[in-house]
Design a protein around this motif. Structure first.
Motif, PDB file in Angstrom:
ATOM      1  N   TYR A 594       0.825  -1.215   0.000  1.00  0.00           N
ATOM      2  CA  TYR A 594       0.000   0.000   0.000  1.00  0.00           C
ATOM      3  C   TYR A 594       0.849   1.251   0.000  1.00  0.00           C
ATOM      4  CZ  TYR A 594       0.750   1.904   4.670  1.00  0.00           C
ATOM      5  OH  TYR A 594       1.302   2.518   5.766  1.00  0.00           O
ATOM      6  N   ARG A 595       0.252   2.301  -0.460  1.00  0.00           N
ATOM      7  CA  ARG A 595       0.828   3.635  -0.318  1.00  0.00           C
ATOM      8  C   ARG A 595      -0.322   4.589  -0.044  1.00  0.00           C
ATOM      9  NH1 ARG A 595      -0.266   6.591  -5.070  1.00  0.00           N
ATOM     10  NH2 ARG A 595      -0.649   5.347  -6.926  1.00  0.00           N
ATOM     11  N   ILE A 596       0.017   5.752   0.492  1.00  0.00           N
ATOM     12  CA  ILE A 596      -1.009   6.767   0.677  1.00  0.00           C
ATOM     13  C   ILE A 596      -1.469   7.231  -0.697  1.00  0.00           C
ATOM     14  CG2 ILE A 596      -1.507   9.070   1.564  1.00  0.00           C
ATOM     15  CD1 ILE A 596      -1.172   7.017   3.732  1.00  0.00           C
ATOM     16  N   ALA A 597      -2.758   7.228  -0.915  1.00  0.00           N
ATOM     17  CA  ALA A 597      -3.296   7.642  -2.214  1.00  0.00           C
ATOM     18  C   ALA A 597      -3.469   9.151  -2.243  1.00  0.00           C
ATOM     19  CB  ALA A 597      -4.633   6.953  -2.466  1.00  0.00           C
ATOM     20  N   TYR A 598      -3.591   9.664  -3.419  1.00  0.00           N
ATOM     21  CA  TYR A 598      -3.773  11.094  -3.596  1.00  0.00           C
ATOM     22  C   TYR A 598      -5.062  11.328  -4.375  1.00  0.00           C
ATOM     23  CZ  TYR A 598       0.977  11.534  -1.990  1.00  0.00           C
ATOM     24  OH  TYR A 598       2.091  11.491  -1.233  1.00  0.00           O
ATOM     25  N   ALA A 599      -5.720  12.431  -4.071  1.00  0.00           N
ATOM     26  CA  ALA A 599      -6.961  12.753  -4.764  1.00  0.00           C
ATOM     27  C   ALA A 599      -7.056  14.248  -4.958  1.00  0.00           C
ATOM     28  CB  ALA A 599      -8.156  12.255  -3.971  1.00  0.00           C
ATOM     29  N   SER A 600      -7.699  14.646  -6.006  1.00  0.00           N
ATOM     30  CA  SER A 600      -7.845  16.062  -6.325  1.00  0.00           C
ATOM     31  C   SER A 600      -9.178  16.578  -5.805  1.00  0.00           C
ATOM     32  CB  SER A 600      -7.769  16.258  -7.840  1.00  0.00           C
ATOM     33  OG  SER A 600      -8.155  17.568  -8.181  1.00  0.00           O
ATOM     34  N   TYR A 601      -9.186  17.858  -5.431  1.00  0.00           N
ATOM     35  CA  TYR A 601     -10.439  18.512  -5.086  1.00  0.00           C
ATOM     36  C   TYR A 601     -11.130  19.076  -6.319  1.00  0.00           C
ATOM     37  CZ  TYR A 601      -9.552  18.280  -0.059  1.00  0.00           C
ATOM     38  OH  TYR A 601      -9.354  17.843   1.229  1.00  0.00           O
ATOM     39  N   GLY A 602     -10.493  19.003  -7.462  1.00  0.00           N
ATOM     40  CA  GLY A 602     -11.050  19.584  -8.667  1.00  0.00           C
ATOM     41  C   GLY A 602     -12.409  18.997  -9.003  1.00  0.00           C
ATOM     42  N   GLY A 603     -13.422  19.874  -9.200  1.00  0.00           N
ATOM     43  CA  GLY A 603     -14.750  19.438  -9.556  1.00  0.00           C
ATOM     44  C   GLY A 603     -15.557  18.861  -8.415  1.00  0.00           C
ATOM     45  N   ARG A 604     -15.014  18.872  -7.207  1.00  0.00           N
ATOM     46  CA  ARG A 604     -15.695  18.242  -6.074  1.00  0.00           C
ATOM     47  C   ARG A 604     -16.426  19.270  -5.214  1.00  0.00           C
ATOM     48  NH1 ARG A 604     -11.839  14.904  -2.503  1.00  0.00           N
ATOM     49  NH2 ARG A 604     -13.828  14.236  -1.628  1.00  0.00           N
ATOM     50  N   ARG A 605     -17.374  18.764  -4.422  1.00  0.00           N
ATOM     51  CA  ARG A 605     -17.958  19.570  -3.354  1.00  0.00           C
ATOM     52  C   ARG A 605     -17.832  18.779  -2.065  1.00  0.00           C
ATOM     53  NH1 ARG A 605     -23.779  18.293  -2.438  1.00  0.00           N
ATOM     54  NH2 ARG A 605     -24.517  16.872  -4.051  1.00  0.00           N
ATOM     55  N   VAL A 606     -17.371  19.424  -1.023  1.00  0.00           N
ATOM     56  CA  VAL A 606     -17.199  18.770   0.277  1.00  0.00           C
ATOM     57  C   VAL A 606     -17.935  19.598   1.315  1.00  0.00           C
ATOM     58  CG1 VAL A 606     -15.038  17.594  -0.245  1.00  0.00           C
ATOM     59  CG2 VAL A 606     -14.973  19.952   0.528  1.00  0.00           C
ATOM     60  N   GLN A 607     -18.407  18.938   2.367  1.00  0.00           N
ATOM     61  CA  GLN A 607     -19.278  19.631   3.310  1.00  0.00           C
ATOM     62  C   GLN A 607     -19.139  19.062   4.706  1.00  0.00           C
ATOM     63  OE1 GLN A 607     -23.522  18.526   2.435  1.00  0.00           O
ATOM     64  NE2 GLN A 607     -22.576  17.281   0.828  1.00  0.00           N
ATOM     65  N   THR A 608     -19.374  19.892   5.703  1.00  0.00           N
ATOM     66  CA  THR A 608     -19.341  19.430   7.080  1.00  0.00           C
ATOM     67  C   THR A 608     -20.606  18.629   7.383  1.00  0.00           C
ATOM     68  OG1 THR A 608     -20.299  21.555   7.755  1.00  0.00           O
ATOM     69  CG2 THR A 608     -17.928  21.310   7.970  1.00  0.00           C
ATOM     70  N   ARG A 609     -20.451  17.641   8.250  1.00  0.00           N
ATOM     71  CA  ARG A 609     -21.614  16.859   8.687  1.00  0.00           C
ATOM     72  C   ARG A 609     -21.565  16.562  10.184  1.00  0.00           C
ATOM     73  NH1 ARG A 609     -21.805  10.726   6.740  1.00  0.00           N
ATOM     74  NH2 ARG A 609     -23.159  10.658   8.577  1.00  0.00           N
ATOM     75  N   TYR A 610     -20.376  16.637  10.810  1.00  0.00           N
ATOM     76  CA  TYR A 610     -20.239  16.351  12.233  1.00  0.00           C
ATOM     77  C   TYR A 610     -19.947  17.633  13.011  1.00  0.00           C
ATOM     78  CZ  TYR A 610     -19.447  11.642  10.354  1.00  0.00           C
ATOM     79  OH  TYR A 610     -19.565  10.463   9.672  1.00  0.00           O
ATOM     80  N   PHE A 611     -20.532  17.734  14.200  1.00  0.00           N
ATOM     81  CA  PHE A 611     -20.330  18.907  15.054  1.00  0.00           C
ATOM     82  C   PHE A 611     -20.226  18.463  16.508  1.00  0.00           C
ATOM     83  CE2 PHE A 611     -22.960  20.097  11.423  1.00  0.00           C
ATOM     84  CZ  PHE A 611     -22.237  21.152  10.898  1.00  0.00           C
TER      85      PHE A 611
END
Length: 859
Positions: A594-611
């Motif tokens: 295994y290796r740490i994978a990489y991912a792009s934020y391009g074109g994505r939407r991310v949102q908070t859900r935990y508080f």
């Protein structure tokens, strides 16, 4: 989307379109239902995980297999024997098994070794799938089928019985020649391999993955190889539970690899529901078991109860996040404070341990009796089982037998004597449970009242028995008797891998685990519950429930990745399947290459859900960060738009101000996608590109019209908005209050010239394209801030799975929408196998060799 539309879509996703139409026609206008159908079709537009099964396959392989032919006899016989499957399920089994066979090498290829992996679900019919593959392989000329069936005798025996009944006995004399049976694992037969060859028959071996058994098998086949009798014989090796023992073990893994080296024409297919270890095998090691030929997803069968149905899961990027992702209300919490009473804690604590029948365990035992009685009232007299799994130590298992037997004996006396308090307690429990999971949720089921089931209780209590099933017990759990079993199975590892618990209704499960695969495989409650879909219940700790929900998300994401990679024509050796990580659980004990994978934020939407709803400082700092951002931006003269009452958009906010906000805003540790270090690093990289991006941001404040001062939030700069409602998933709160979904799909383009209704009609991908095509927005980020009411109430449509928020002050939710499909990548919390050192040139040669079309010889 209105509440009834959400309920309709929930029915479609759970039971199919026809069932939903039957349920809703006549109650709602046809034109309304047509709109809901159109909405559902828009929501699922794009990559789908379903039939045909999604597959990653090596380049150059052709779909050479034409499917069953008229003169074949094993598959038609097997198909005819599967009377338990519907016509639709049978057709899908035919299609999926044909696709698996078609992505192996043709058996008339001079020399080959197929290495494939089939990813199913726990208790979902994987045995049926590989039995069908074995039947089709034998029909096209495979002369030896070896099934490596787990590491326990119980699973090997169960598999042998299944294949004997459904494969051997159905095909007629001379089609199969088994070298193992229900009582005997593989031993070297007196006759040589060559002596067993001849005619149309196919040898069948079901062997346990145990070193002595495999040593005997290797010895016999090595002799055949040395004499040349194994040469050119097509051999199929099916590795059931392929992640167990087969990967990274000192003895079993080398034995399986040695077996495959003996084969000139060999096909190895691993089957597992937990493929984490398999997809992390080093693909650059040529003789290891990495599935370099294909990885195939078996879609979730109709009527299957998996982790997603029971525990719910998170919505994935670009996916509809409706009520179907909440799961059924079937899980009951075992408080951490009582765990020590039901599972000894500490080294050596199991010695002399006597378990307490706590309220939760007592409720589970009573409910098991009630649910079994309800099945009897419905005419279902099949096996009925309860699982008690609190720890690995055998001493714990045996300690439970006496107290549980005493509990049922006392309950039987109370019921027989008509004890008013006991009957009142049983009725109260039944009424509460049937209210939380009504029978009306499931097509064809009718509710059962307590008065209707009470007459069945004495017979159920007379039949119930407590069985300890572990490697030390003599009285093992079997379902081969003349009478249906009503059993409480207490055990550990022998019950947590592969073995099917027939008619499992209730699980009392507090054993911990620290890896994905171990935890998922313990979920014996996954499977098919035809005729009693409303009855299964699970008692477990709050943490375990959260872990299973995470695993349901991981499963769905792996399958979605495979579907997307297939669309891109990628092979298993070109791309590693990503596995989302967890703050506490390990992915697997066998992390391979295994290796740490990489991912792009391009074109994505991310949102908070935990508080952290009880942490006043945490919440206040987030509100303060929002006020400082808005105040500073307005003071510097940004354009302020108010496209709708309750919505404010600040345009062209400088990236530095957004970065300051992100560094000040508290993100929950269970939201790795929103880790400020990752997000700010990505924005910084985009700012420094040769053609910079994300230098400018639009900030959208997503509130409601103000109805009273108590539900209003001041953002500074004379901007004051009403709060929105976001209730919590039932069972969450405190340090991990979970709202699940913050933003709607149409919010992705709230700063663009398109109405919300028009945006909702478009797919997620279409909205990404819309943003990227806009000159104004192609390089502009979007930050959304949501003032959430501290006392948010559940929507009536979700009241069964939601509870009110009880935060110490209003909550500021945050979401980010990124334009484009950026090529630069940032570290994200995934792992995947490292394929960078894999030589794929051999596939070029294979591809050239297969350019000449050949018709396979069909025997």
């Amino acid at each position: 989307m209105d509440n009834f539309a959400s309920v309709f879509i929930d029915w479609v996703e759970r039971f199919g379109l026809d069932a939903a139409l039957t349920q809703f026609r006549g109650t709602f206008p046809d034109d309304q239902i047509d709109e809901w159908v159109a909405e559902y079709e828009r929501l699922v537009e794009g990559v789908k995980i379903g039939y045909p099964p999604k597959i990653l396959s090596a380049p150059g392989l052709k779909d050479w297999y034409p499917g069953p032919l008229p003169h074949h006899k094993r598959w038609p016989a097997f198909r005819a024997a599967l009377t338990r499957l519907s016509d639709d399920a049978m057709d899908k089994l035919d299609e999926s098994t044909s696709r698996i066979v078609a992505h192996t090498y043709s058996p008339d290829t001079p020399k080959y070794l197929t290495k494939g992996l089939v990813v199913g679900y726990v208790q979902s019919g994987k045995t049926t799938s590989f039995t069908g593959v074995a039947a089709k392989a034998a029909d096209i000329g495979y002369k030896l089928v070896i099934v490596l069936s787990g590491i326990h005798n119980g699973l090997r025996r169960q598999t042998q019985e299944r294949l004997q009944t459904e494969l051997v006995d159905t095909a007629g004399e001379g089609a199969w020649f088994p070298l193992t049976d229900e009582t005997k694992d593989f031993y070297e037969p007196p006759a040589t391999f060559a002596a067993h060859q001849g005619g149309d028959r196919t040898l069948l071996i079901i062997a346990k993955k145990q070193k002595d058994v495999l040593a005997r098998l290797l010895n016999w086949l090595t002799k055949a190889s040395k004499t040349g009798s194994l040469a050119n014989v097509p051999v199929l090796v099916i590795d059931d539970e392929a992640d167990q023992a087969s990967v990274e073990t000192a003895k079993i893994n080398p034995q399986i690899r040695a077996l495959l080296k003996l084969l000139t024409r060999g096909t190895y297919i691993g089957y597992t529901a937990t493929p984490f270890a398999n997809v992390l095998i080093d693909p650059s090691v040529p003789d290891d078991l990495y599935p370099e030929t294909f990885i195939l997803n078996l879609p979730e069968p109709a009527g299957y109860f998996g982790a997603e149905r029971i525990f719910g899961r998170d919505a994935l990027e670009g996916e509809y996040s409706g009520p179907t992702l909440d799961g059924y209300d079937m899980v009951r919490e075992v408080p951490d404070s009582t765990v020590a009473k039901i599972r000894p804690v500490g080294k050596g604590a199991e010695v002399g341990f006597v378990p307490t029948v706590t309220k939760e365990l007592g409720d589970a035992l009573r409910y098991f009796v009630l649910a079994t009685a309800a099945r009897r009232h419905r005419g279902d007299i099949d096996h009925s089982t309860m699982l008690v799994h609190t720890g690995m130590k055998t001493a714990i298992h045996f300690a439970y037998q006496g107290p549980l037997q005493k509990f049922f004996k006392n309950l039987a006396v109370e019921v027989e004597s008509g004890d008013a308090n006991a009957l009142r307690e049983l009725k109260s429990l039944w009424d509460a449970e049937t209210k939380r999971v009504p029978a009306s949720l499931f097509p064809g089921l009718s509710p059962v009242s307590f008065d209707e089931l009470v007459d069945y209780l004495p017979d159920v209590l007379e039949r119930v028995k407590v069985v300890v099933d572990n490697f030390r017990s003599r009285d093992r759990l079997t379902y081969s008797g003349a009478e249906p079993e009503v059993a409480v199975a207490v055990g550990g590892n022998t019950l947590s891998r592969g073995l099917t618990l027939e008619g499992l209704i209730v699980s009392f499960f507090v054993r911990s685990a620290n890896t994905y695969d171990t935890l998922l495989q313990m979920g014996r409650w996954f499977g098919f519950r035809g005729g009693y879909e409303d009855l299964p219940r699970i008692w477990m700790t709050k943490r375990l429930k959260s872990d299973f929900r995470h695993l349901a998300t991981v499963e769905a994401e792996i399958r979605l990745d495979i579907a997307r990679y297939e669309q891109q024509n990628l092979s298993p050796r070109e791309v590693g399947v990503r596995i989302r990580t967890h703050p506490v659980l390990n992915v697997t004990a066998k992390m391979g290459a295994y290796r740490i994978a990489y991912a792009s934020y391009g074109g994505r939407r991310v949102q908070t859900r935990y508080f952290r709803e009880n942490d006043a400082t945490w919440l206040h700092n987030n509100r303060k960060a929002a006020v400082e951002l808005v105040t500073t931006a307005v003071a510097e003269g940004v354009q302020v738009d108010r496209p709708a009452e309750g919505t404010v958009i600040l345009r062209d906010v400088d990236a530095e101000q957004v970065l300051d906000f992100l560094n000040a805003y508290n993100v929950h540790e269970d939201s790795p996608d929103l880790d400020p270090r990752l997000v700010t690093a990505y924005i910084g990289k985009e700012n420094r590109r040769a053609q910079p991006s994300l230098l400018s941001w639009n900030v959208a404040l997503m509130g409601e019209p103000i109805v009273d001062d108590e539900h209003a939030v001041d953002f500074g700069a004379s901007i004051r908005l009403g709060t929105i409602e976001r209730s919590l998933i039932e069972g969450t709160g405190g340090d991990r209050a979970d709202i699940k979904t913050l933003m709607s799909k149409d919010h992705r383009v709230v700063d663009m010239d398109i109405t919300p209704s028009e945006a909702r009609k478009k797919s997620e991908g279409a909205l990404v394209d819309l943003r990227n095509a806009s000159v104004e927005h192609a390089d502009t980020g979007l930050l959304l801030l949501y003032p959430i009411a501290r006392d948010s109430k559940p929507d009536p449509a979700n009241a069964a799975t939601r509870v009110a928020m009880d935060a110490v002050e209003h909550v500021i939710g945050m979401a980010l929408v990124f334009p484009g499909n950026a090529e630069d990548t940032v570290r994200n919390r995934y792992v995947q196998v490292d394929t960078s050192g894999v030589d794929t040139s051999e596939y070029d040669e294979i591809s050239e060799a297969l350019e000449v079309d050949q018709e396979p010889e069909m025997s």
